[in-house]
Design an enzyme around this catalytic site. Structure first.
Site, PDB file in Angstrom:
ATOM      1  CG  ASP A 109      -2.182   0.592   1.214  1.00 56.86           C
ATOM      2  OD1 ASP A 109      -2.121   2.109   0.645  1.00 56.86           O
ATOM      3  OD2 ASP A 109      -3.395   0.149   1.061  1.00 56.86           O
ATOM      4  CG  ASN A 167      -7.847  -4.606  -3.771  1.00 54.88           C
ATOM      5  OD1 ASN A 167      -9.157  -4.606  -3.928  1.00 54.88           O
ATOM      6  ND2 ASN A 167      -7.580  -4.237  -2.860  1.00 54.88           N
ATOM      7  CE1 TYR A 177     -13.626   3.223  -8.204  1.00 53.81           C
ATOM      8  CE2 TYR A 177     -15.901   2.728  -9.204  1.00 53.81           C
ATOM      9  CZ  TYR A 177     -14.620   2.417  -8.165  1.00 53.81           C
ATOM     10  OH  TYR A 177     -14.638   1.236  -7.477  1.00 53.81           O
TER      11      TYR A 177
HETATM   12  P1  NAI Z   1     -10.281   1.443   0.450  1.00 54.32           P
HETATM   13  O1  NAI Z   1     -10.322   2.920   0.175  1.00 54.32           O
HETATM   14  O2  NAI Z   1     -10.554   0.963   1.699  1.00 54.32           O
HETATM   15  O3  NAI Z   1      -8.849   0.848  -0.156  1.00 54.32           O
HETATM   16  C1  NAI Z   1      -8.124   1.240  -0.983  1.00 54.32           C
HETATM   17  C2  NAI Z   1      -6.502   1.226  -0.586  1.00 54.32           C
HETATM   18  O4  NAI Z   1      -5.723   1.396  -1.763  1.00 54.32           O
HETATM   19  C3  NAI Z   1      -6.139   2.020   0.279  1.00 54.32           C
HETATM   20  O5  NAI Z   1      -5.590   1.542   1.259  1.00 54.32           O
HETATM   21  C4  NAI Z   1      -5.235   3.119  -0.198  1.00 54.32           C
HETATM   22  O6  NAI Z   1      -4.095   3.515   0.425  1.00 54.32           O
HETATM   23  C5  NAI Z   1      -4.824   2.335  -1.455  1.00 54.32           C
HETATM   24  N1  NAI Z   1      -4.139   2.876  -2.690  1.00 54.32           N
HETATM   25  C6  NAI Z   1      -4.799   4.264  -2.868  1.00 54.32           C
HETATM   26  N2  NAI Z   1      -3.989   4.675  -4.027  1.00 54.32           N
HETATM   27  C7  NAI Z   1      -2.897   3.745  -4.307  1.00 54.32           C
HETATM   28  C8  NAI Z   1      -1.710   3.958  -4.905  1.00 54.32           C
HETATM   29  N3  NAI Z   1      -1.382   4.748  -5.917  1.00 54.32           N
HETATM   30  N4  NAI Z   1      -0.695   2.839  -4.605  1.00 54.32           N
HETATM   31  C9  NAI Z   1      -1.250   2.022  -3.654  1.00 54.32           C
HETATM   32  N5  NAI Z   1      -2.393   1.918  -3.067  1.00 54.32           N
HETATM   33  C10 NAI Z   1      -3.123   2.685  -3.215  1.00 54.32           C
HETATM   34  O7  NAI Z   1     -11.405   0.831  -0.508  1.00 54.32           O
HETATM   35  P2  NAI Z   1     -12.096  -0.470  -1.088  1.00 54.32           P
HETATM   36  O8  NAI Z   1     -13.215  -0.444  -0.897  1.00 54.32           O
HETATM   37  O9  NAI Z   1     -11.239  -1.525  -0.016  1.00 54.32           O
HETATM   38  O10 NAI Z   1     -11.606  -0.644  -2.458  1.00 54.32           O
HETATM   39  C11 NAI Z   1     -10.493  -1.540  -2.904  1.00 54.32           C
HETATM   40  C12 NAI Z   1     -10.900  -2.053  -4.318  1.00 54.32           C
HETATM   41  O11 NAI Z   1     -12.197  -2.395  -4.566  1.00 54.32           O
HETATM   42  C13 NAI Z   1     -10.735  -0.603  -5.137  1.00 54.32           C
HETATM   43  O12 NAI Z   1     -10.109  -0.885  -6.443  1.00 54.32           O
HETATM   44  C14 NAI Z   1     -12.103  -0.078  -5.613  1.00 54.32           C
HETATM   45  O13 NAI Z   1     -12.236   0.641  -6.581  1.00 54.32           O
HETATM   46  C15 NAI Z   1     -12.811  -1.415  -5.652  1.00 54.32           C
HETATM   47  N6  NAI Z   1     -14.437  -1.426  -5.335  1.00 54.32           N
HETATM   48  C16 NAI Z   1     -14.847  -1.004  -3.931  1.00 54.32           C
HETATM   49  C17 NAI Z   1     -16.257  -1.223  -3.867  1.00 54.32           C
HETATM   50  C18 NAI Z   1     -16.860  -0.723  -2.567  1.00 54.32           C
HETATM   51  O14 NAI Z   1     -18.136  -0.254  -2.638  1.00 54.32           O
HETATM   52  N7  NAI Z   1     -15.947  -0.076  -1.403  1.00 54.32           N
HETATM   53  C19 NAI Z   1     -17.146  -1.445  -5.035  1.00 54.32           C
HETATM   54  C20 NAI Z   1     -16.672  -1.825  -6.101  1.00 54.32           C
HETATM   55  C21 NAI Z   1     -15.109  -1.878  -6.338  1.00 54.32           C
END
Ligand code: NAI
Length: 253
Positions: free
Chosen positions: A36, A86, A153
């Site tokens: 991360d 992810n 997005y």
């Molecule tokens: P989250 O915001 O809890 O976690 C995302 C993580 O990605 C964070 O820890 C952040 O620090 C990290 N991150 C962001 N930019 C980064 C970079 N440049 N390099 C490395 N790490 C980076 O979000 P969540 O919900 O866990 O999302 C995970 C995946 O699931 C994402 O791709 C999101 O688009 C996708 N997703 C989430 C949904 C939801 O309802 N939460 C629905 C559909 C898809």
């Protein structure tokens, strides 16, 4: 255990879905590189023994860092078996309010280019190792639907779906599967942004089960998809969304 001694890299590891995927992979016997943006965020994994999990600070928008992360996984645990791209970010803004100079690139760079970087770096690693492998990309059902406020997005996630198909085709001859998972609304810090907008109850009622998907439910599907039990699933996006994309809500008012 389905993933005994497999080595997996998971980006976006400190987020809601990333943490759940890592917990599940560990219970299935995998060794994990949790990656991360900051070492600070990765402290959530500090109690896990180093023969099971190591952390790696990475910005997925930088290919050199992604390449170094993959190499670190192979150097630490012997080889790479599973790459889970992810990491993702969102932007909630009406299209007419966009700053076309500043609003498109940040989301695209993480969600689209970051996944592209992971696909290329892992694909090369599998080719050089001469081993089979699996690449798993986190998409979204928003790749398949139009939605207000989330233009960049949705576009970036549609790109994830197409990259998944194209990479699967190119990597099949070297024994590498490439799949994506499309969650709907999962209760994570990303979704909690709707709380600040006063929309939490509203969107909860839009859900068929009147509740959000839990990160652990996504992790269960991912663990199956990266296992040998899913050998015939390739080049596609698997929806794990509580059917969100199939209905015009609210269902019964
Ligand atoms: P989250 O915001 O809890 O976690 C995302 C993580 O990605 C964070 O820890 C952040 O620090 C990290 N991150 C962001 N930019 C980064 C970079 N440049 N390099 C490395 N790490 C980076 O979000 P969540 O919900 O866990 O999302 C995970 C995946 O699931 C994402 O791709 C999101 O688009 C996708 N997703 C989430 C949904 C939801 O309802 N939460 C629905 C559909 C898809």
């Amino acid at each position: 255990m389905r993933l005994n001694n497999k080595t997996a890299v998971v980006t976006g590891a400190a987020g809601g879905i990333g943490q759940a995927i890592i917990q599940k992979l560990l219970t299935e016997g995998a060794r994990v590189v949790a990656a991360d943006l900051s070492a600070d965020a990765l402290k959530v994994f500090q109690d896990i023994p180093a023969d099971k999990l190591v952390t790696f600070a990475v910005d997925v928008t930088d290919f050199k860092q992604v390449e170094a992360m993959v190499k670190h996984a192979a150097d630490t645990f012997g080889q790479l078996d599973i790459m889970i791209n992810n990491a993702g970010i969102g932007l909630a803004k009406p299209l007419l309010d966009h700053d076309p100079v500043g609003d498109f690139d940040p989301v695209t760079n993480v969600n689209q280019k970051g996944v592209y970087h992971g696909i290329v770096a892992a694909g090369r690693q599998f080719r050089d190792q001469g081993t089979k492998g699996v690449i798993m990309n986190t998409s979204s059902v928003y790749a398949q639907m139009a939605a207000e406020m989330t233009f960049t997005y949705n576009v970036s996630k549609a790109a994830v779906d197409m990259m998944t198909k194209c990479a699967a085709l190119e990597f099949a001859p070297i024994g590498v599967r490439v799949c994506a998972i499309a969650p709907g609304r999962v209760d994570t810090p990303m979704l909690r942004q709707y709380e600040a907008l006063g929309l939490w109850e509203h969107i909860r009622k839009e859900q068929m089960r009147n509740t959000f998907t839990q990160p652990s439910e996504i992790a269960d599907v991912v663990a199956f998809l990266v296992s040998d039990e899913a050998n015939c699933i390739n080049g596609c996006t698997v929806n794990a969304s509580d059917g969100f994309e199939n209905f015009k809500y609210p269902l019964l008012g």
